[in-house]
Design a protein around this motif. Structure first.
Motif, short mmCIF file in Angstrom:
data_model
loop_
_atom_site.label_atom_id
_atom_site.label_comp_id
_atom_site.label_asym_id
_atom_site.label_seq_id
_atom_site.Cartn_x
_atom_site.Cartn_y
_atom_site.Cartn_z
N VAL A 1 24.35 99.72 60.64
CA VAL A 1 25.61 98.96 60.53
C VAL A 1 26.60 99.44 61.58
CG1 VAL A 1 27.54 98.35 59.02
CG2 VAL A 1 25.26 98.70 58.06
N THR A 2 27.08 98.52 62.39
CA THR A 2 28.08 98.86 63.40
C THR A 2 29.44 98.97 62.73
OG1 THR A 2 26.85 97.55 64.99
CG2 THR A 2 29.07 98.19 65.62
N GLU A 3 30.03 100.16 62.82
CA GLU A 3 31.34 100.38 62.22
C GLU A 3 32.30 100.81 63.32
OE1 GLU A 3 31.69 101.94 57.95
OE2 GLU A 3 32.32 103.61 59.21
N LEU A 4 33.40 100.09 63.45
CA LEU A 4 34.36 100.36 64.51
C LEU A 4 35.75 100.59 63.93
CD1 LEU A 4 33.10 97.56 66.87
CD2 LEU A 4 33.06 99.98 67.46
N VAL A 5 36.55 101.36 64.65
CA VAL A 5 37.94 101.58 64.26
C VAL A 5 38.83 100.96 65.33
CG1 VAL A 5 39.74 103.34 63.95
CG2 VAL A 5 37.44 103.73 63.01
N ASP A 6 39.82 100.17 64.90
CA ASP A 6 40.85 99.71 65.85
C ASP A 6 41.98 100.72 65.77
OD1 ASP A 6 42.71 98.52 67.43
OD2 ASP A 6 42.73 96.59 66.38
N SER A 7 42.10 101.55 66.81
CA SER A 7 43.04 102.67 66.76
C SER A 7 44.48 102.28 67.06
CB SER A 7 42.59 103.79 67.71
OG SER A 7 42.72 103.37 69.06
N HIS A 8 44.72 100.97 67.31
CA HIS A 8 46.09 100.57 67.67
C HIS A 8 46.26 99.06 67.52
CE1 HIS A 8 49.70 102.06 70.05
NE2 HIS A 8 49.90 100.76 70.08
N ALA A 9 46.97 98.63 66.49
CA ALA A 9 47.23 97.19 66.30
C ALA A 9 48.58 97.01 65.64
CB ALA A 9 46.13 96.57 65.45
N GLU A 227 43.34 90.30 67.81
CA GLU A 227 43.29 90.81 66.43
C GLU A 227 42.18 91.84 66.29
OE1 GLU A 227 42.35 86.87 64.41
OE2 GLU A 227 40.89 88.20 63.44
N PRO A 228 42.30 92.73 65.30
CA PRO A 228 41.38 93.87 65.17
C PRO A 228 39.89 93.50 65.12
CG PRO A 228 43.30 94.25 63.81
CD PRO A 228 43.43 92.85 64.34
N ALA A 229 39.54 92.34 64.54
CA ALA A 229 38.12 91.97 64.45
C ALA A 229 37.48 91.91 65.84
CB ALA A 229 37.98 90.62 63.75
N TRP A 230 38.28 91.72 66.87
CA TRP A 230 37.74 91.56 68.22
C TRP A 230 37.54 92.88 68.95
CZ3 TRP A 230 41.52 86.96 69.64
CH2 TRP A 230 41.16 85.84 68.87
N ILE A 231 37.76 94.00 68.28
CA ILE A 231 37.55 95.31 68.90
C ILE A 231 36.09 95.46 69.35
CG2 ILE A 231 37.02 96.55 66.73
CD1 ILE A 231 39.17 97.90 69.58
N VAL A 232 35.19 94.73 68.69
CA VAL A 232 33.77 94.80 69.06
C VAL A 232 33.56 94.39 70.52
CG1 VAL A 232 33.21 92.46 68.24
CG2 VAL A 232 31.41 94.20 68.33
N GLU A 233 34.43 93.52 71.05
CA GLU A 233 34.30 93.10 72.45
C GLU A 233 34.53 94.30 73.38
OE1 GLU A 233 33.29 90.14 73.38
OE2 GLU A 233 33.25 89.34 71.33
N ALA A 234 35.47 95.16 73.02
CA ALA A 234 35.71 96.37 73.82
C ALA A 234 34.49 97.29 73.74
CB ALA A 234 36.96 97.09 73.33
N ALA A 235 33.94 97.43 72.53
CA ALA A 235 32.77 98.29 72.36
C ALA A 235 31.58 97.79 73.18
CB ALA A 235 32.40 98.37 70.88
N VAL A 249 27.92 103.66 71.14
CA VAL A 249 29.36 103.62 71.44
C VAL A 249 30.15 103.51 70.14
CG1 VAL A 249 31.20 102.25 72.51
CG2 VAL A 249 29.04 102.65 73.74
N ALA A 250 29.66 102.67 69.23
CA ALA A 250 30.35 102.47 67.95
C ALA A 250 30.39 103.77 67.16
CB ALA A 250 29.66 101.37 67.15
N SER A 251 29.25 104.43 67.02
CA SER A 251 29.25 105.62 66.16
C SER A 251 30.05 106.74 66.80
CB SER A 251 27.82 106.06 65.82
OG SER A 251 27.16 106.46 66.99
N ALA A 252 30.00 106.86 68.13
CA ALA A 252 30.76 107.94 68.79
C ALA A 252 32.26 107.69 68.70
CB ALA A 252 30.33 108.07 70.26
N THR A 253 32.71 106.46 69.01
CA THR A 253 34.15 106.22 69.00
C THR A 253 34.71 106.28 67.58
OG1 THR A 253 33.77 103.81 69.02
CG2 THR A 253 34.21 104.87 71.14
#
Ligand SMILES: [Zn+2]
Length: 276
Positions: A1-9, A227-235, A249-253
């Motif tokens: 499961v890809t889990e990401l954090v948006d650190s700034h919104a 919006e935060p859901a789009w953080i995956v584009e940065a990843a 990248v996802a697990s490290a960030t």
């Protein structure tokens, strides 16, 4: 499961007035369990606190942005200090220097930043740093501060350089002082070669991801409200730049975000403080 954090919104901004709850839900559904909402003054920090109380996956930062530095009087500092005692407060931010817009005079920006750094030291919180065309002042200031703080908070990073826009050498200087480097969703834009190069070159352990919503939507959604859901584009862009799997990248960030903001190491449901 890809889990990401948006650190700034900036989800408390008026752009989210009509559908704020849906935006947070969409983030969760997209694999973004945590969103960090920073303040830029006392009122927006207070609004961020209310969002954190409403949504289990939202935490907040309180502070005075350099644009608002001229309003950072004693009452403002007292309000920020009070907000930082809230269990959902993970950082002092956003704070820093901005000589590009210069909405507050340089001296007042420097004074507000020093005050906010003292608050961070006093409360044991990391800092979220905004810097635009002011690294000549910021780097020596953060160097001295980092040394005074022993280069970290109990072995954790001191803060994050939000929406980083400098070159790799400067990023390494901040990394060495104990700061993480946050890669914004604009890394997906065709003209963001320098940021892609920074993201490809730095150690993976030094990177965070952010949308800075509602600003700077990724290329796939260019021109729209971010919006935060789009953080995956940065990843994805970072993964492509580093020629490594998105998962890595996802697990490290996400691990980096949890080192910086320990509250994020718990499950959002466990942190639920809904007052609504
Ligand atoms: Zn911001």
């Amino acid at each position: 499961v890809t889990e990401l954090v948006d650190s700034h919104a900036h989800l408390q901004e008026a752009e989210f007035e009509g559908d704020r709850d849906d935006v947070v839900r969409r983030a969760g559904a997209a694999g973004v369990p945590w969103v960090v909402v920073p303040g830029v003054d006392a009122a927006t920090s207070e609004a961020a606190r209310r969002l954190a109380e409403r949504h289990a996956g939202v935490v907040f930062a309180a502070g005075y942005h350099p644009h608002e530095a001229r309003h950072c009087d004693a009452a403002a500092v007292a309000a920020v200090r009070e907000l930082l005692s809230h269990p959902g407060a993970v950082a002092v931010g956003e704070i820093g220097l901005d000589y590009y817009r210069m909405h507050s005079p340089r001296e007042e920006q420097l004074a507000a930043l020093e005050t906010m750094l003292r608050l961070a030291a006093e409360t044991g919180k990391p800092v979220i740093i905004h810097c635009r065309e002011a690294h000549d002042d910021l780097l020596p200031l953060l160097t001295a501060w980092s040394h005074s703080q022993g280069g970290g908070i109990d072995g954790r990073p001191l803060g994050v350089m939000h929406y980083y826009s400098g070159d790799t050498a400067l990023a390494e200087s901040y990394l060495n002082l104990g700061f993480l480097i946050s890669v914004h969703t604009s890394v997906t834009h065709p003209n963001s070669e320098r940021l892609r190069s920074v993201a490809a070159t730095l150690p993976l352990g030094g990177l965070l991801l952010e949308t800075d919503s509602p600003y700077g939507a990724p290329q796939a959604h260019r021109g729209k409200r971010n919006e935060p859901a789009w953080i995956v584009e940065a990843a994805k862009a970072v993964a492509q730049a580093r020629a490594m799997p998105l998962e890595e990248v996802a697990s490290a960030t996400t691990a980096n975000a949890r080192r910086l903001f320990p509250t994020l190491a718990t499950a959002p449901a466990m942190a639920a403080r809904a007052s609504s």
